[in-house]
Design an enzyme around this catalytic site. Structure first.
Site, PDB file in Angstrom:
ATOM      1  N   GLN A  42      38.909  31.251  18.731  1.00 36.92           N
ATOM      2  CA  GLN A  42      39.896  31.568  19.761  1.00 36.92           C
ATOM      3  C   GLN A  42      41.317  31.481  19.240  1.00 36.92           C
ATOM      4  O   GLN A  42      42.195  32.219  19.684  1.00 36.92           O
ATOM      5  CB  GLN A  42      39.730  30.626  20.950  1.00 36.92           C
ATOM      6  CG  GLN A  42      38.540  30.942  21.828  1.00 36.92           C
ATOM      7  CD  GLN A  42      38.581  32.372  22.363  1.00 36.92           C
ATOM      8  OE1 GLN A  42      39.457  32.739  23.112  1.00 36.92           O
ATOM      9  NE2 GLN A  42      37.615  33.183  21.949  1.00 36.92           N
ATOM     10  N   HIS A  90      43.051  34.752  18.150  1.00 34.61           N
ATOM     11  CA  HIS A  90      43.380  35.826  19.091  1.00 34.61           C
ATOM     12  C   HIS A  90      44.862  36.166  19.068  1.00 34.61           C
ATOM     13  O   HIS A  90      45.237  37.333  19.123  1.00 34.61           O
ATOM     14  CB  HIS A  90      42.962  35.448  20.511  1.00 34.61           C
ATOM     15  CG  HIS A  90      41.590  35.926  20.874  1.00 34.61           C
ATOM     16  ND1 HIS A  90      41.283  37.260  20.996  1.00 34.61           N
ATOM     17  CD2 HIS A  90      40.440  35.255  21.125  1.00 34.61           C
ATOM     18  CE1 HIS A  90      40.009  37.393  21.319  1.00 34.61           C
ATOM     19  NE2 HIS A  90      39.465  36.196  21.397  1.00 34.61           N
ATOM     20  N   GLU A 139      39.197  28.315  29.744  1.00 36.95           N
ATOM     21  CA  GLU A 139      38.521  29.612  29.773  1.00 36.95           C
ATOM     22  C   GLU A 139      37.120  29.473  29.164  1.00 36.95           C
ATOM     23  O   GLU A 139      36.131  29.921  29.737  1.00 36.95           O
ATOM     24  CB  GLU A 139      39.350  30.629  28.980  1.00 36.95           C
ATOM     25  CG  GLU A 139      38.717  32.007  28.889  1.00 36.95           C
ATOM     26  CD  GLU A 139      39.453  32.931  27.945  1.00 36.95           C
ATOM     27  OE1 GLU A 139      39.183  34.150  27.992  1.00 36.95           O
ATOM     28  OE2 GLU A 139      40.290  32.458  27.143  1.00 36.95           O
ATOM     29  N   HIS A 140      37.032  28.866  27.994  1.00 35.69           N
ATOM     30  CA  HIS A 140      35.754  28.611  27.322  1.00 35.69           C
ATOM     31  C   HIS A 140      35.586  27.111  27.127  1.00 35.69           C
ATOM     32  O   HIS A 140      36.514  26.441  26.668  1.00 35.69           O
ATOM     33  CB  HIS A 140      35.705  29.276  25.935  1.00 35.69           C
ATOM     34  CG  HIS A 140      35.994  30.757  25.947  1.00 35.69           C
ATOM     35  ND1 HIS A 140      37.272  31.257  25.729  1.00 35.69           N
ATOM     36  CD2 HIS A 140      35.188  31.827  26.133  1.00 35.69           C
ATOM     37  CE1 HIS A 140      37.231  32.586  25.772  1.00 35.69           C
ATOM     38  NE2 HIS A 140      35.982  32.954  26.023  1.00 35.69           N
ATOM     39  N   ASP A 152      31.130  36.189  23.655  1.00 43.33           N
ATOM     40  CA  ASP A 152      32.137  37.237  23.533  1.00 43.33           C
ATOM     41  C   ASP A 152      31.514  38.616  23.312  1.00 43.33           C
ATOM     42  O   ASP A 152      32.102  39.629  23.687  1.00 43.33           O
ATOM     43  CB  ASP A 152      33.073  36.928  22.361  1.00 43.33           C
ATOM     44  CG  ASP A 152      34.357  36.244  22.820  1.00 43.33           C
ATOM     45  OD1 ASP A 152      34.483  35.985  24.029  1.00 43.33           O
ATOM     46  OD2 ASP A 152      35.221  35.958  21.968  1.00 43.33           O
ATOM     47  N   HIS A 169      40.363  42.013  75.449  1.00 49.07           N
ATOM     48  CA  HIS A 169      39.177  41.470  74.788  1.00 49.07           C
ATOM     49  C   HIS A 169      38.176  40.968  75.834  1.00 49.07           C
ATOM     50  O   HIS A 169      36.971  41.226  75.741  1.00 49.07           O
ATOM     51  CB  HIS A 169      39.576  40.301  73.866  1.00 49.07           C
ATOM     52  CG  HIS A 169      40.147  40.734  72.555  1.00 49.07           C
ATOM     53  ND1 HIS A 169      41.334  41.376  72.438  1.00 49.07           N
ATOM     54  CD2 HIS A 169      39.658  40.606  71.279  1.00 49.07           C
ATOM     55  CE1 HIS A 169      41.597  41.637  71.169  1.00 49.07           C
ATOM     56  NE2 HIS A 169      40.573  41.169  70.431  1.00 49.07           N
TER      57      HIS A 169
END
Length: 835
Positions: free
Chosen positions: A661, A664, A730-731, A764, A823
């Site tokens: 990661q 990235h 995230e992970h 992934d 109503h």
């Protein structure tokens, strides 16, 4: 202008914007005394107030001792005098020549002005240094009275009770805008007031005009709002994102011009996207702006960005330049070395979120101090004449790639909180750059798309779209097989998530059946990035669940390569999922095209997919634009990963996951939570990190992301898991013994990888789960992309006569409580036929 405030719980910011504030000495005084006058007695520690930044202290004339006058500069002291039309007053005023004098009136009459002017002229007072402020106590203030006093060079103290809290005036209160304009004059036929706009450092940004209405709007909203001669009321930057926060408003010495001091957001003040109407600026203020821009959006390989990420390097450069400045001899060398030191010092400040205006505030505060310290250097920096002291050696920059280590058990609460923070995203600045792009695409369609593609991707296209059947380039056999295997696994997992034929039916009462059924979102847009890495895997992760859900119209947006062609692997996936259009564009312009539609790009109902900060900002903007009527999968930030490891972990495995990661992007973040890690195991992890990182092609990116990543040591599984759930990664990877038993304790995460044989890379690409996941802590409230992302649930109800009769009284009673007669009647007319 001076405002008198007795209610210390009041938010004084509005008064600070247009003038200074007189406060009574109290334990509740604000921490910062900038722009304040403090009313005290002789016994108070008046020096401490001045040292804290108070503009002036205010004493009664009877309390002023000669010693006080000698200690305090005239411009830091105001003296209160009771007004009276007699000779004693004449003598008092003469003795106070050169001070600020607050005249207190028990009862004020307009003829007092004439007497006061006569006293001033007879005593030949220095009106450049002597200021008169009239305290009229409870007398009613009017616009005309303030204007008349101002014309006679007399200021007036404004009590807070007579100031409106809103931009609307009343019989009892004046607005702050009215108070300001009463002190102004203009020779313009349209009655507007010339207004100079500057930044926090006093650099002129532009020239505009103000009116009473624009001043009120600006002061009470604390925004830059002006009066355009052509367009009327003008809220600066409301459409472009280049808004301004109003910090201070001043009148010039003659009262015929206004200065707005603002914090400028976005690209700048000028409509030409420059910081000022005279260009981009210059000097230290320009350098400060450039550094802030580089902090959030540095070019790849930028030296400045490296400074932000490598604190050791930055510290070394500051020490180095300080020594070189001390050793410089010629005027040119001193200027050169000083410029170097200022550059690195400002880089250090920018990295910590400290602006040039923050520094200037401290300089201003120090200039107001009455007490002075000796100013000696600290012992370690003093070089005695008889000693042969060498200049300290500049520490070498560490070449090793390693993560900072923290022991959670000994950290303070604020330090623990800081470890939960992500790398800062400058959302306001990004929004300001993205909004004009979206507006252009919305207005000009394909023409705009093609222009932005040529500008940002350096590719000139004839059409922004490719339609099926797609001309799929020949792929290498192993690549095609890899995509097919991944496709099969992802399809199998996502197909099992949803039964489109299943209808939920529940009989809530006899004769009432409530149902829920599933329908696909008809038109979806899938964003597949193509920047620093080719990502056909994202096309799989978005396209397959959209296909499974039965979306009729699938638009895949992906930027072109340098030669104008598309990534062949992405085209292959687009063919397999049945995409209806490939939009050959990236960035905010692609999001705008899918949100609003163009001549060739169909408008979509939902946009999904990851992207850089500009793509994320564009998704968030169109989601909130009612004219777009589009939803998004989730907000997102940079990629991130958290690993929990115990002392039995394999250092090579742990590090490989962290780096997967970290590569990235420079804004990615990875965290390792070590549970009872031994020193030897921790050392092995650091060694493996340096070894593996340096062997990777994206090593320089990793070096930057590791700079804001860290290792945190815990004594228990529970403490580590609590931290992970608060961080919401995230992970999440569980590199621990009996990893399966830990899963039940996971409450916040995008996707979990269980055990040492489950690397994040499998998720992934090909295991079957989706890799489009919530980041930046959004895992607390969002799921990752799945088949349900592309469907909506519709409810229905079926009622028989019996069912309506059973529920009728309940519905009619509730409708009657809410006062909704129609109503109630819709049920009543039917009940009449049933009963």
């Amino acid at each position: 202008m001076l405002f008198s405030c007795s209610n210390l719980s009041l938010d004084l910011t509005s008064f600070f914007i247009v003038g200074e504030v007189l406060l009574t000495n109290s334990p509740n005084l604000p921490h910062s005394l900038r722009n304040t006058w403090i009313k005290i007695t002789e016994e108070d520690d008046y020096i401490s107030f001045l040292d804290r930044g108070a503009e002036r202290i205010v004493l009664k004339n009877s309390d002023i001792a000669t010693s006080i006058r000698n200690q305090i500069p005239n411009n830091r002291l105001a003296i209160t005098v009771n007004f009276c039309q007699n000779k004693e007053f004449y003598n008092i005023i003469k003795d106070l020549n050169g001070f600020t004098i607050i005249l207190s009136f028990d009862v004020f009459n307009l003829d007092d002005i004439g007497f006061l002017k006569e006293v001033i002229s007879q005593n030949l007072m220095d009106l450049e240094k002597t200021n008169f402020i009239l305290d009229l106590k409870d007398a009613k203030l009017t616009y005309e009275l303030i204007k008349q006093l101002k014309e006679n060079k007399l200021e007036i103290m404004i009590p807070e009770s007579q100031v409106s809290k809103t931009a609307e005036s009343s019989d009892d209160c004046l607005t702050l805008g009215e108070i300001v304009t009463a002190s102004l004059k203009t020779d313009r036929t349209d009655g507007l007031y010339t207004t100079v706009v500057t930044d926090e450092s006093g650099v002129a940004l532009g020239l505009v005009y103000s009116s009473l209405k624009s001043l009120n709007e600006s002061i009470y909203s604390r925004q830059g709002i002006y009066q355009s001669r052509n367009r009327g009321l003008w809220h600066k930057g409301l459409t472009s994102g280049a808004t301004q926060d109003l910090l201070k408003l001043n009148l010039d010495c003659d009262g015929d011009a206004i200065k707005f001091t603002v914090t400028q957001h976005g690209s700048g003040f000028c409509h030409l996207n420059t910081r000022t109407c005279w260009g981009q600026g210059y000097g230290i203020t320009h350098l400060s702006q450039v550094l802030r821009d580089r902090m959030s959006n540095s070019p790849e390989g930028s030296y400045t960005k490296r400074l932000f990420n490598d604190r050791d390097l930055l510290k070394s450069k500051i020490i180095e330049e300080a020594h070189e400045l001390c050793d410089a001899t010629s005027k040119e060398d001193v200027a050169w070395e000083a410029a170097d030191l200022i550059y690195f010092a400002l880089a250090r400040c920018t990295a910590e979120g400290v602006s040039l205006s923050d520094i200037e505030k401290h300089l201003d505060l120090r200039s107001k101090k009455i007490t002075r310290r000796p100013g000696n250097a600290k012992p370690q920096f003093i070089k005695k004449a008889e000693e042969n002291v060498e200049v300290p050696t500049i520490p070498l920059i560490k070449e090793e790639i390693e993560m900072c280590v923290y022991d959670f058990n000994i950290l303070q609460s604020d330090e623990k909180k800081r470890l939960l923070e992500r790398p800062i995203m400058k959302t306001e600045e990004v929004f300001g750059k993205v909004k004009p792009i979206l507006d252009d695409v919305k207005k000009n369609g394909d023409k705009s798309l093609l222009a932005f593609t040529e500008k940002f991707d350096q590719v000139k296209l004839d059409s922004p779209v490719v339609l099926p059947p797609f001309n799929v380039p020949q792929l290498k056999p192993n690549v095609k097989k890899a995509i097919d295997v991944a496709f099969s696994n992802i399809l199998k997992f996502h197909s099992s998530q949803l039964d489109m034929s299943a209808v939920l039916k529940v009989e809530t009462m006899p004769g009432i059946v409530c149902s829920r059924f599933v329908r696909p979102i008809e038109s979806v847009g899938l964003y597949v990035p193509g920047g620093s890495a080719v990502l056909p895997s994202t096309a799989l992760m978005l396209g397959i669940p959209a296909m499974v859900a039965g979306c009729k119209n699938i638009v895949i947006a992906t930027p072109p390569r340098k030669d104008g062609t598309l990534c062949p692997e992405v085209v292959y996936v687009a063919e397999k999922v049945g995409a209806s259009v490939i939009l050959v564009a990236g960035g905010a312009q692609a999001i705008g095209a899918m949100a609003y539609g163009t001549e060739t790009v169909p408008k979509v109902d939902k946009i999904c997919g990851p992207g850089n900060q500009f793509v994320t900002a564009a998704k968030m903007i169109v989601q909130n634009d009612t004219s777009a009527m589009v939803s998004i999968d989730m907000p997102a930030g940079p990629s991130e990963l958290l690993v929990i490891a115990d002392d039995n972990c394999n250092p090579a495995y742990v590090v490989s996951d962290l780096l997967s990661q970290a590569e990235h992007g420079p804004d990615s973040q990875v965290i390792l939570l070590g549970v009872n890690l031994s020193k030897s195991r921790l050392a092995a992890i650091q060694k493996e990190l340096d070894k593996q990182a340096k062997a990777l092609e994206r090593c320089e990116i990793i070096r930057k992301s590791i700079a804001h990543s860290h290792i945190i040591l815990f004594n228990s599984k529970k403490m580590a898991m609590d931290f992970s759930n608060t961080y919401a990664p995230e992970h999440l990877i569980l590199h621990v013994d009996d990893a399966e038993s830990w899963v039940k304790d996971v409450f916040n995460a995008g996707s979990v990888f269980v055990g040492k044989w489950a690397p994040e890379s499998c998720g992934d690409y090909a295991s079957g789960t989706n890799h489009t996941l919530p980041t930046y802590g959004y895992a607390k409230i969002y799921s990752g992309v799945n088949t349900n992302t592309f469907v909506k649930h519709i409810t229905s109800q079926t009622l028989t006569k019996e069912g309506l009769s059973n529920i009728a009284d309940t519905v009619m009673d509730l409708a009657e409580i809410e006062g909704l007669g129609a109503h109630r009647n819709a049920v009543a007319v039917r009940v009449k036929d049933l009963r």
